[in-house]
Design a protein around this motif. Structure first.
Motif, PDB file in Angstrom:
ATOM      1  N   ASN A 330       0.809  -1.219   0.000  1.00 40.50           N
ATOM      2  CA  ASN A 330       0.000   0.000   0.000  1.00 40.50           C
ATOM      3  C   ASN A 330       0.840   1.266   0.000  1.00 40.50           C
ATOM      4  N   ASP A 331       1.953   1.248   0.722  1.00 37.91           N
ATOM      5  CA  ASP A 331       2.769   2.447   0.829  1.00 37.91           C
ATOM      6  C   ASP A 331       3.890   2.512  -0.198  1.00 37.91           C
ATOM      7  N   SER A 332       3.886   1.606  -1.162  1.00 34.85           N
ATOM      8  CA  SER A 332       4.823   1.755  -2.273  1.00 34.85           C
ATOM      9  C   SER A 332       4.380   2.952  -3.104  1.00 34.85           C
ATOM     10  N   VAL A 333       5.320   3.588  -3.770  1.00 34.77           N
ATOM     11  CA  VAL A 333       5.009   4.814  -4.516  1.00 34.77           C
ATOM     12  C   VAL A 333       3.995   4.535  -5.620  1.00 34.77           C
ATOM     13  N   THR A 334       4.192   3.437  -6.337  1.00 34.04           N
ATOM     14  CA  THR A 334       3.291   3.144  -7.458  1.00 34.04           C
ATOM     15  C   THR A 334       1.863   2.911  -6.973  1.00 34.04           C
ATOM     16  N   LYS A 335       1.694   2.283  -5.817  1.00 38.97           N
ATOM     17  CA  LYS A 335       0.347   2.071  -5.277  1.00 38.97           C
ATOM     18  C   LYS A 335      -0.246   3.373  -4.760  1.00 38.97           C
ATOM     19  N   GLN A 336       0.510   4.118  -3.963  1.00 39.34           N
ATOM     20  CA  GLN A 336      -0.002   5.351  -3.371  1.00 39.34           C
ATOM     21  C   GLN A 336      -0.421   6.360  -4.429  1.00 39.34           C
ATOM     22  N   LYS A 337       0.446   6.599  -5.372  1.00 43.46           N
ATOM     23  CA  LYS A 337       0.186   7.668  -6.337  1.00 43.46           C
ATOM     24  C   LYS A 337      -0.804   7.263  -7.411  1.00 43.46           C
ATOM     25  N   PHE A 338      -0.758   6.012  -7.838  1.00 43.91           N
ATOM     26  CA  PHE A 338      -1.566   5.633  -8.996  1.00 43.91           C
ATOM     27  C   PHE A 338      -2.891   5.000  -8.595  1.00 43.91           C
ATOM     28  N   ASP A 339      -2.848   3.994  -7.746  1.00 45.51           N
ATOM     29  CA  ASP A 339      -4.091   3.355  -7.336  1.00 45.51           C
ATOM     30  C   ASP A 339      -4.906   4.292  -6.450  1.00 45.51           C
ATOM     31  N   ASN A 340      -4.257   4.952  -5.504  1.00 40.47           N
ATOM     32  CA  ASN A 340      -4.991   5.797  -4.562  1.00 40.47           C
ATOM     33  C   ASN A 340      -5.341   7.168  -5.133  1.00 40.47           C
ATOM     34  N   LEU A 341      -4.385   7.840  -5.729  1.00 43.72           N
ATOM     35  CA  LEU A 341      -4.617   9.208  -6.201  1.00 43.72           C
ATOM     36  C   LEU A 341      -5.319   9.242  -7.563  1.00 43.72           C
ATOM     37  N   TYR A 342      -4.653   8.735  -8.597  1.00 37.88           N
ATOM     38  CA  TYR A 342      -5.189   8.853  -9.958  1.00 37.88           C
ATOM     39  C   TYR A 342      -6.434   8.003 -10.168  1.00 37.88           C
ATOM     40  N   CYS A 343      -6.458   6.827  -9.559  1.00 36.33           N
ATOM     41  CA  CYS A 343      -7.625   5.962  -9.703  1.00 36.33           C
ATOM     42  C   CYS A 343      -8.857   6.596  -9.060  1.00 36.33           C
ATOM     43  N   CYS A 344      -8.721   7.058  -7.826  1.00 33.01           N
ATOM     44  CA  CYS A 344      -9.873   7.624  -7.112  1.00 33.01           C
ATOM     45  C   CYS A 344     -10.320   8.951  -7.720  1.00 33.01           C
ATOM     46  N   ARG A 345      -9.399   9.648  -8.355  1.00 29.05           N
ATOM     47  CA  ARG A 345      -9.759  10.900  -9.026  1.00 29.05           C
ATOM     48  C   ARG A 345     -10.786  10.664 -10.132  1.00 29.05           C
ATOM     49  N   GLU A 346     -10.749   9.491 -10.737  1.00 29.58           N
ATOM     50  CA  GLU A 346     -11.711   9.176 -11.793  1.00 29.58           C
ATOM     51  C   GLU A 346     -12.898   8.379 -11.266  1.00 29.58           C
TER      52      GLU A 346
END
Length: 581
Positions: A330-346
């Protein structure tokens, strides 16, 4: 229908026997366009301004045209007809409806006006109300080692997976590069994640259309799977997995009892014992600790991808009860930024639109939590014209919210005026019964965090409140004075319960999970102790690099001189572990 004595409804349609026949091709307003119609009058004969014509009223009330030679012709009349609808007084609530199997642990009253219909759990509509647990199903190969809603939906599931496959390039590349080495040979992975087309694409060696499934299988792993959310499973995808020979135990709309039963069927099987865990939320790990603690003697590691699950792992570690190494994906950069940020933005907009059909412009929204998920939600809603407030406990995240143009408030300060409440903190009781009581009429309440603990839904299951199902995953909770709130997915994860998430983003997360499994499974003894670890930075960068070709992106390479100046290896990692992206 004979009207009652004393007269009937003047607006009601006439009985069928008394209604005039439907106009044929030679009658009505379209008659002039019919081939059978007579000649269309010349325009000059119709002009009232023609000085050679005089007007007089026809005796039946119509208008007549009198020509100079005394001939009288009837002018075209505009006929006003009352539009009548058949079965105008039909009662829509008499239409038959189909309701899926209700939860074993949650009952619903027969009427939406029942005062204690709150403890309800719904599934998607289906003609078959039989519990999947009571069915005897086999796939085309004769295997019955699965439990899904309907194995006959497998073909539709394969089509879903084929679509997802196009947006998961990194997994295809990973499989191609590593399948010769079989880095997961001998691995027996038990998993508990969302079962969607993207997840399906990761776990089975048997279907050419299932990308991530095929990846782990091609790398040598055997897998058994359950769902981590009772609402997020796509039944057709689960059927496709079962048809391909994959032991999957999941269907949309499971009860609490079903949920734990499915996990147990994955774990407790004769002649098969897991040696790796892939979890999303920590429920699978918790179940093994509770029921089968001796299994941890053979388990090499745990890979966890959610805030809730990671929190549980850190608690176990702190208490000295974590018996195997665990990887915090969960706290890996790819998970935090992409799954959490960009995914939830859409996906936040998608989930709200599908469930409520609302317009966001001008709506007042409060987002509880300004982590990566909260940042994505706020950015999307602000772009749509919503007025967004933020609540936060962390002063750093709070300052970020202020600098991004959002007003930082306490929930009590705005709860009476907002139109939408969204939780994304990973905490519990963020929205309490006191908050729910003070909300305005028709306020929408939903959760974007993994767990269903953020909204105190249990406090709404009381006799004085009425629950009314509006559509799938949408409930009205009605107070005695008539006020109602709109609760989505019963407080569970909105985007995966009520909509979908971008496949490309899940490709990034799934690739990260696969690499974490490879790392833990192949790590020499002593590299990882009984603690929680972050994914190595080098692997984070590798996951990102696998996705760049999709955008035809070209990385700049360091020269030897530049690498020496920065003290870096030319091939990375390029940032220290403490770097904040």
């Amino acid at each position: 229908m004979v009207p009652p004595a004393g007269g009937g409804d003047p607006e009601a349609p006439a009985p069928a026997a008394e209604r005039p026949p439907a106009p044929g091709p030679g009658s009505g307003p379209m008659a002039a366009l019919s081939p059978a119609a007579g000649k269309v009058p010349q325009a000059s004969a119709m002009k009232r301004s023609d000085p050679h014509h005089q007007h007089q009223r026809h005796r039946d009330g119509g208008e007549a045209l009198v020509s100079p030679d005394g001939t009288v012709t009837e002018a075209p009349r505009t006929v006003k007809k009352q539009i009548q609808f058949a079965d105008q007084k039909q009662e829509f609530n008499k239409r038959p409806t189909k309701i899926g199997r209700r939860s074993l642990s949650r009952s619903i009253s027969q009427s939406s006006t029942d005062s204690y219909s709150s403890a309800a759990s719904y599934t998607d509509s289906s003609d078959d109300e039989t519990s999947p647990r009571d069915k005897q199903q086999k796939n085309s190969k004769g295997s019955s080692d699965f439990c899904v809603k309907n194995i006959k939906q497998a073909e539709f599931g394969r089509r879903e997976i084929e679509i997802a496959e196009q947006e998961m390039p990194a997994l295809m590349a990973l499989r191609k590069r590593a399948q010769g080495e079989k880095p997961l040979a001998g691995a027996k992975i038990v998993g508990c994640t969302h079962i969607t087309a993207q997840t399906a694409a990761c776990l089975s060696p048997h279907s050419l259309t299932q990308v991530l499934m095929e990846t782990l299988g091609a790398l040598g792993a055997q897998c058994r799977w359950a769902a981590c959310n009772i609402y997020s499973t796509l039944n057709e995808v689960a059927a496709a997995l079962a048809e391909s020979g994959f032991p999957v135990f999941a269907w949309k709309g499971e009860s609490e009892d079903d949920f734990w039963w499915c996990i147990d069927r994955c774990v407790n099987v004769e002649g098969w014992q897991p040696n790796m865990i892939l979890d999303d939320g920590g429920d699978l790990t918790h179940w093994i600790y509770k029921k089968y603690p001796n299994m941890f003697k053979k388990i090499k590691g745990i890979v966890e991808e959610s805030v809730t699950g990671v929190h549980r792992l850190y608690q176990l570690s702190k208490a000295g009860k974590l018996c195997v190494p665990a990887m915090n994906v969960n706290d890996s950069v790819t998970k935090q930024k992409f799954d959490n940020l960009y995914c939830c933005r859409e996906s936040i907009l998608d989930g709200l639109k599908r469930t409520t059909d609302m317009m966001f412009g001008g709506k007042q929204v409060v987002v509880c939590g300004y982590g990566e998920v909260g940042k994505g939600c706020c950015a999307a809603l602000k772009a749509m014209g919503s007025i967004v407030y933020v609540t936060e406990i962390d002063p750093i995240c709070a300052l970020q919210a202020c600098m991004d143009g959002f007003r930082l408030v306490k929930l009590n300060e705005v709860i009476r005026q907002v139109d939408i409440v969204i939780t994304c903190t990973g905490n519990k009781n963020v929205v309490t019964r006191e908050h729910l009581d003070r909300m305005k009429n028709s306020c929408i309440v939903c959760n974007m965090g993994h767990s269903n603990t953020e909204i105190d839904v249990a406090s709404l299951r009381t006799p004085e409140l009425t629950w009314e199902r509006v559509r799938s995953q949408v409930d009205h909770v009605i107070w005695p004075d008539g006020k109602r709130i709109v609760l989505l997915a019963e407080g569970r994860l909105l985007n995966l319960s009520c909509s979908t998430v971008p496949t490309f983003v899940l490709s990034i997360t799934a690739t990260t999970q696969a690499l974490a499994l490879i790392e833990l499974y192949n790590a020499p003894e002593g590299r990882y102790k009984q603690d929680v670890y972050l994914l190595p930075k080098k692997m984070d960068e590798y996951v990102a690099s696998l996705h760049l070709p999709t955008f035809d992106a070209h990385l700049t390479e360091l020269t030897d001189e530049q690498a020496k100046y920065l003290g870096l290896n030319k091939n990375g990692p390029f940032k220290p572990n403490y770097y904040r992206y």
